[in-house]
Design an enzyme around this catalytic site. Structure first.
Site, PDB file in Angstrom:
ATOM      1  CE1 TYR A  16       8.183  25.184  24.444  1.00 44.92           C
ATOM      2  CE2 TYR A  16       5.748  25.160  23.600  1.00 44.92           C
ATOM      3  CZ  TYR A  16       6.970  24.953  23.525  1.00 44.92           C
ATOM      4  OH  TYR A  16       7.383  24.177  22.410  1.00 44.92           O
ATOM      5  CE1 TYR A 143       7.457  24.428  18.458  1.00 42.68           C
ATOM      6  CE2 TYR A 143       5.447  25.245  17.592  1.00 42.68           C
ATOM      7  CZ  TYR A 143       6.153  24.393  18.370  1.00 42.68           C
ATOM      8  OH  TYR A 143       5.448  23.627  19.633  1.00 42.68           O
TER       9      TYR A 143
HETATM   10  C1  LIG Z   1       1.706  26.264  17.006  1.00 44.20           C
HETATM   11  C2  LIG Z   1       2.181  25.610  15.840  1.00 44.20           C
HETATM   12  C3  LIG Z   1       2.248  24.053  15.533  1.00 44.20           C
HETATM   13  C4  LIG Z   1       1.986  23.380  16.674  1.00 44.20           C
HETATM   14  O1  LIG Z   1       0.406  23.032  16.950  1.00 44.20           O
HETATM   15  P1  LIG Z   1      -0.123  22.668  18.575  1.00 44.20           P
HETATM   16  O2  LIG Z   1      -1.435  22.691  18.294  1.00 44.20           O
HETATM   17  O3  LIG Z   1       0.321  23.521  19.261  1.00 44.20           O
HETATM   18  O4  LIG Z   1       0.447  21.279  18.502  1.00 44.20           O
HETATM   19  C5  LIG Z   1       2.611  23.700  14.307  1.00 44.20           C
HETATM   20  N1  LIG Z   1       3.232  24.458  13.476  1.00 44.20           N
HETATM   21  C6  LIG Z   1       2.929  25.655  13.660  1.00 44.20           C
HETATM   22  C7  LIG Z   1       3.370  26.648  12.303  1.00 44.20           C
HETATM   23  C8  LIG Z   1       2.793  26.136  14.522  1.00 44.20           C
HETATM   24  O5  LIG Z   1       2.731  27.635  14.882  1.00 44.20           O
END
Ligand SMILES: *Cc1c(COP(=O)(O)O)cnc(C)c1O
Length: 423
Positions: A16, A143
């Site tokens: 990022y 997300y």
């Molecule tokens: C950060 C996040 C993810 C992804 O997790 P990673 O370990 O970065 O792959 C998935 N869902 C939510 C709600 C998140 O905040």
């Protein structure tokens, strides 16, 4: 000798990060409590728990001890055909504290993989049962991670722009309006009525990456009960909200209807090591429990249930379940609330919201986007104050390790107030 920072520029591609616009990375050499210490001995307060993972502070001696004991005993072994005490113990302990009804734990490597596994479980559940349900629903601007399945159930944004054509179709429910969630609920119900929805995936109560967008527990309860009513599986993505961030251990603890699948990562190991968990019900597990090998779940990672990481997670749970940790969270929640009240009428504040230990302040601006130039100004302002913040566009937030002291919180609040005065 060149510095770590200089050597980094030769060989590293950061996550990022627009590498051209933002070439410099601060080289951290040590962690202690809420502080990250760089190669020039600057002590930074980690106000966002290193991307929401850290629970108990950095380089915690208890975690270090338990991890080093485990790595000397059994560092790793494959998890198909073999098992070990740390994985079994961790599953037992998680199921004790997770929302009711969750009975089986599937391990993976991070939040995105926890979501991939959840999606696969949900889709194949219906296939195995011979029922045609193949649609997925998610919440607008969600997300759920960066792998393809996780991206598909995430809102289409600059994050997914380059890959949109390759993502499977998902229907998105509008984010609930602050005063009135009825439009969001009605849309969900209308889509559920089609009878072809395999699962609804949602970040309960707080959408992290969307800018710490929050909605109330009543709406969440209604989402879940609608899914129940229409026979759609509920996937709660508690990757960020899990392990106390919203106050109780899980955001789903605010409501009575339980998810069928929960995704965990981030705080799972106290922020020390990467691990994902997808926990599910007996009913879902049973749909894969069959003589027909086509019905099993074809998913696994080389490091599934790594014992060393399990030891970190077990040690983190020990700390998390101590009364002192609960007290710390209550203390943070109270301090945030008082701070929120003190700045709520500030002209530079467009909105201020809090859910448990998370507080977000939306700065009044003409152009509220992830690539807002105000974002960089604020990022640098806090760095100059030796505070690590990563504003999401025009939104700043504090999501601290639970060991943060009142004085450290107060210092962050005062710095925010100073920033607001300068805008
Ligand atoms: C950060 C996040 C993810 C992804 O997790 P990673 O370990 O970065 O792959 C998935 N869902 C939510 C709600 C998140 O905040």
């Amino acid at each position: 000798m060149s510095t770590i920072k200089e050597r980094d520029r030769q060989v590293i591609w950061h996550p990022y990060t627009a590498m051209k616009a933002w070439p410099e990375a601060i080289a951290i050499v040590k962690g202690e409590g809420v502080y990250l210490i760089d190669e020039n001995d600057n002590w930074y307060i980690d106000a966002i728990s290193s991307w929401w993972v850290n629970l108990h502070g950095h380089a915690h001696p208890y975690l270090a001890q338990r991890v080093s004991e485990q790595i000397a005993l059994l560092e790793h072994c494959m998890f198909a055909g073999f098992t070990h005490e740390p994985a079994v113990r961790l599953a037992e302990r998680l199921l004790e504290i997770l929302p009711e009804g969750l009975k089986k734990v599937f391990y993976s490597d991070n939040g995105s993989t926890a979501v991939e596994v959840a999606i696969k479980m949900a889709l194949q559940y219906w296939t195995n049962k011979g029922i045609k349900k193949n649609k997925l629903l998610a919440l607008q601007n969600a997300y759920h991670g960066d792998t393809f399945g996780a991206m598909a159930v995430s809102g289409r944004s600059v994050f997914t722009e380059a890959f949109t054509d390759f993502l499977f179709e998902v229907d998105f429910i509008p984010f609930p309006d602050k005063q009135d969630s009825s439009y969001s609920l009605a849309t969900l119900e209308r889509l559920l009525q089609n009878g072809d929805v395999a699962a609804f995936i949602v970040e309960p109560l707080v959408q992290g990456s969307a800018g710490m967008q929050m909605y109330d527990a009543d709406t969440l309860e209604l989402y879940f009960s609608l899914c129940r009513k229409y026979g759609t599986l509920i996937i709660a993505d508690e990757v960020m909200t899990g392990f106390g961030r919203t106050g109780p251990l899980f955001a789903c603890d605010y409501i009575h209807t339980h998810p069928d699948i929960i995704c965990l990562s981030k705080g799972l190991t106290g922020g020390a090591m990467p691990m994902g968990v997808t926990a599910t019900t007996q009913d879902i597990f049973d749909a894969f429990y069959d003589d027909d090998k086509l019905k099993m779940l074809y998913h696994g990672h080389s490091y599934t249930a790594n014992p060393t990481i399990c030891a970190a997670a077990l040690a983190s749970l020990d700390l998390l379940l101590q009364d002192s940790c609960t007290e710390n969270r209550k203390r943070i929640i109270k301090a945030h609330a008082a701070f929120a009240a003190s700045i709520s009428n500030h002209p530079a504040v467009a909105d201020i919201r809090q859910m448990g230990t998370i507080i977000a302040i939306e700065i009044a601006t003409e152009t509220p986007s992830y690539h807002n130039s105000l974002r960089d100004v604020m990022y640098r302002f806090f760095l100059s104050k030796k505070i690590i913040m990563r504003p999401l566009g025009n939104i700043i937030y504090i999501l601290p390790p639970y060991c943060i002291s009142d004085e450290e919180l107060d210092y962050i609040y005062r710095s925010i107030t100073e920033l607001l005065g300068s805008l």
